[in-house]
Design a protein around this motif. Structure first.
Motif, PDB file in Angstrom:
ATOM      1  N   ARG A   1       0.674  -1.314  -0.119  1.00  0.00           N
ATOM      2  CA  ARG A   1       0.358  -0.008  -0.053  1.00  0.00           C
ATOM      3  C   ARG A   1       0.882   1.069   0.289  1.00  0.00           C
ATOM      4  O   ARG A   1       1.952   1.588   0.428  1.00  0.00           O
TER       5      ARG A   1
ATOM      6  N   ALA B   1       2.369   4.640   1.323  1.00  0.00           N
ATOM      7  CA  ALA B   1       2.517   5.625   2.555  1.00  0.00           C
ATOM      8  C   ALA B   1       1.798   6.536   2.892  1.00  0.00           C
ATOM      9  O   ALA B   1       1.352   7.243   1.711  1.00  0.00           O
ATOM     10  N   PRO B   2       1.470   6.784   3.958  1.00  0.00           N
ATOM     11  CA  PRO B   2       0.656   7.580   3.938  1.00  0.00           C
ATOM     12  C   PRO B   2       1.501   9.237   3.453  1.00  0.00           C
ATOM     13  O   PRO B   2       2.787   9.543   4.132  1.00  0.00           O
TER      14      PRO B   2
ATOM     15  N   ALA C   1      -0.346   9.762  11.011  1.00  0.00           N
ATOM     16  CA  ALA C   1      -0.530   8.734  10.120  1.00  0.00           C
ATOM     17  C   ALA C   1       1.188   8.276  10.496  1.00  0.00           C
ATOM     18  O   ALA C   1       2.055   8.739  10.762  1.00  0.00           O
TER      19      ALA C   1
ATOM     20  N   PRO D   1       3.871   5.641   9.384  1.00  0.00           N
ATOM     21  CA  PRO D   1       4.280   4.541   7.891  1.00  0.00           C
ATOM     22  C   PRO D   1       5.163   3.214   8.466  1.00  0.00           C
ATOM     23  O   PRO D   1       4.951   1.871   8.279  1.00  0.00           O
TER      24      PRO D   1
ATOM     25  N   ASP E   1       3.265   1.555  11.406  1.00  0.00           N
ATOM     26  CA  ASP E   1       2.604   0.398  12.097  1.00  0.00           C
ATOM     27  C   ASP E   1       2.016   0.150  10.569  1.00  0.00           C
ATOM     28  O   ASP E   1       0.695   0.876  10.271  1.00  0.00           O
ATOM     29  N   PRO E   2       2.148  -1.461  10.809  1.00  0.00           N
ATOM     30  CA  PRO E   2       0.905  -2.035   9.436  1.00  0.00           C
ATOM     31  C   PRO E   2       0.053  -2.033   9.796  1.00  0.00           C
ATOM     32  O   PRO E   2      -0.775  -2.373   8.866  1.00  0.00           O
TER      33      PRO E   2
ATOM     34  N   GLN F   1      -2.075  -0.015  11.013  1.00  0.00           N
ATOM     35  CA  GLN F   1      -2.642   1.600  11.153  1.00  0.00           C
ATOM     36  C   GLN F   1      -3.585   1.639   9.419  1.00  0.00           C
ATOM     37  O   GLN F   1      -2.957   1.026   9.033  1.00  0.00           O
TER      38      GLN F   1
END
Lengths: 69, 464
Positions: free
Chosen positions: A65, A67-68, B229, B231, B233-234, B236
């Motif tokens: 996915r 990344a934020p 947010a 990154p 923490d898988p 979250q």
């Protein structure tokens, strides 16, 4: 409901421990077998819910996915 | 003084963060001996952080919504320079953490000042904080009784007034149980809402982190600051922050609130159900609904927790089992031996149970249940009579929380302001649990605040 709560917990613990590389200390066995019996009661509860082949396990694997931002 | 009042005074320059920190440190030195909440006090760090907050105020910069607010964290959160104990002896010899856990970094960025790390059940596997290595945490309302667990130090520190805010973790009830027994507010957000980065895992399928406070506004301040947010923490879900502080006083008009029946109306003592009745009256919740398969959900959580926790610690269980707390060791050893089919079945039941529960939220915005089945038991107490039967006191403490964290629903433990009104033995604290649909923490806060405004909810003052 399947009831597998009557079983040889000590024999099971000794046999399975070897498979996962645990050398069980006899002093720990009473606690281990008590917890296994409790787990067996919980397992009887979860085995009592009828499921279909479409009932997937809760964790869903995600290949990746973004990344934020 | 509440966190909100402290932050307002510091931001306005009416009080220095240094004075706040020194007062808190002196209070811990004077009083924590009676409760055993802290396993480390970070006094020098607190002074340095407070000085930085004061410097920001002097320079005309805003230190943030938690300016100068003292906080403390369960000792499974990484604190830079300290070994992350997670309640264990084993981790004592590990390298100190290189940086703070994500949640602590978030609170620090909002201006908070760290006071130290807090006692807990070893590796979070317990509901009582009767820690073999560091001693039991004692309930501020009766020091002969447990504080609950596994975040017992967090709840007791807040209840005793040693810190207005604390962080804890909740896998099966480890925030909500001690919050109820100590008479404070405790939030377990939706699974995946807050980052667990830098927090020692227990059972990753269910591990949550969240805050404790003595009122709803402070709980909201901490929760809002903690969002963000990560990154690392898988688990979250990287959603937009959803602050709840602005919505606190939106009221409950139009909210559909029901009392959970069945599993949640059994397995406890009269005070637990009386507390629910009092809260239900104040919320206008007349309907009762059944949460389908709650007991099976609890059983699934029990097995998955046992297996995941055991696997996490398998190398130490092989090499040094006697270095574990005897209370947790035998659970972990048994957990390492469970048949795989039990585990897969439990994960399938978990999904099926979720599918049965989520439609409830088409009809209801909030569900109300007891938070714990009884008030705080005595330290060392093994059994308690429930529904005419002697049951083990420790695992039964999570009977109402475990089915909820099993499927990641957000929930808040809200303490009764007057536990005596519910007939609580000795007037000891007890709380209720409010539950919402995933991602609707805002509704939890609105209802908690409404209960507070009605005089029903509040953190009772412990005896001095």
């Amino acid at each position: 409901m399947n009831d597998h709560t009557e079983f040889d917990a000590e024999g099971y613990a000794r046999g399975t421990a070897a498979l996962v590389g645990l050398a069980l200390d006899p002093r720990h066995l009473p606690g281990i077998t008590a917890n296994l019996r409790l787990a067996a009661r919980m397992a009887a509860a979860v085995q009592g819910l009828p499921l279909t082949p479409a009932d997937e396990p809760a964790p869903i694997f995600v290949a990746g996915r973004d990344a934020p931002g | 003084m509440s966190a909100a009042e402290t932050a307002a005074a510091v931001r306005a320059g009416r009080r220095s963060a240094k004075d706040v920190a020194e007062a808190a440190l002196a209070d811990i030195a004077a009083r924590d001996g009676a409760f055993n909440c802290f396993t480390a006090v970070t006094a020098e760090r607190a002074r340095a952080e407070a000085a930085a907050v004061d410097a920001a105020v002097s320079a005309g910069r805003d230190p943030g919504p938690l300016a100068g607010v003292p906080v403390a964290v369960k000792n499974l959160f990484d604190v830079e320079g300290l070994a992350t104990l997670a309640g264990s002896k084993i981790e004592r010899d590990k390298s100190p953490a290189a940086r703070d856990a994500f949640l602590l970094r978030r609170l620090r960025a909002a201006g908070a000042v760290l006071l130290g790390a807090l006692n807990m059940d070893e590796y979070a596997y317990g509901f009582t904080t009767e820690n073999h290595h560091y001693g039991p945490v004692r309930n501020p309302h009766d020091t002969g009784r447990i504080a609950g667990g596994s975040s017992g130090g967090s709840a007791a520190a807040v209840a005793a007034g040693l810190a207005p805010l604390a962080l804890g973790s909740d896998t099966n009830g480890s925030i909500r149980v001690p919050a109820s027994l100590c008479g404070v507010f405790g939030l377990k957000p939706t699974y995946g809402r807050l980052s667990r980065g830098g927090a020692y895992l227990f059972a990753a399928s269910f591990d949550h982190v969240g805050p404790f406070a003595r009122d709803a506004a402070d709980l909201a301040l901490a929760y809002d600051a903690a969002q963000g947010a990560d990154p690392d923490d898988p688990a979250q879900q990287w959603r937009e922050a959803a602050p709840v502080s602005p919505l606190l006083d939106a009221g409950i008009a139009g909210l559909r609130i029901a009392v959970a029946d069945g599993h949640f109306a059994r397995n406890g003592h009269a005070e637990a159900f009386a507390a629910v009745a009092i809260a239900a009256r104040a919320l206008g919740a007349a309907a009762r609904v059944s949460v389908p398969e709650a007991a099976r959900g609890r059983a699934a959580a029990f097995l998955i927790t046992m297996a995941e926790g055991a696997n996490l610690h398998l190398p130490d269980l092989r090499e040094r089992p006697d270095d574990f707390d005897p209370m947790t060791r035998d659970r972990f050893l048994a957990g390492a031996l469970l048949p795989a089919s039990w585990l897969v079945q439990a994960q399938r039941v978990r999904a099926a149970y979720r599918a049965r529960v989520l439609p409830l939220f088409d009809e209801w915005d909030l569900l109300l249940t007891p938070a714990t089945p009884y008030v705080a038991p005595r330290i060392g107490q093994d059994t308690v009579e429930v529904d005419g039967e002697a049951v083990p006191v420790r695992p039964n403490l999570g009977v109402y929380t475990q089915p909820i964290s099993c499927i990641g629903l957000p929930a808040v433990a809200v303490p009764l302001a007057d536990p005596g009104a519910a007939g609580a033995p000795g007037g000891l604290p007890i709380g209720v649990q409010l539950i919402a649909a995933p991602w609707r923490e805002d509704l939890l806060f609105r209802a908690a605040r409404a209960l507070e405004r009605a005089g029903v909810a509040g953190s009772p003052t412990p005896p001095r």
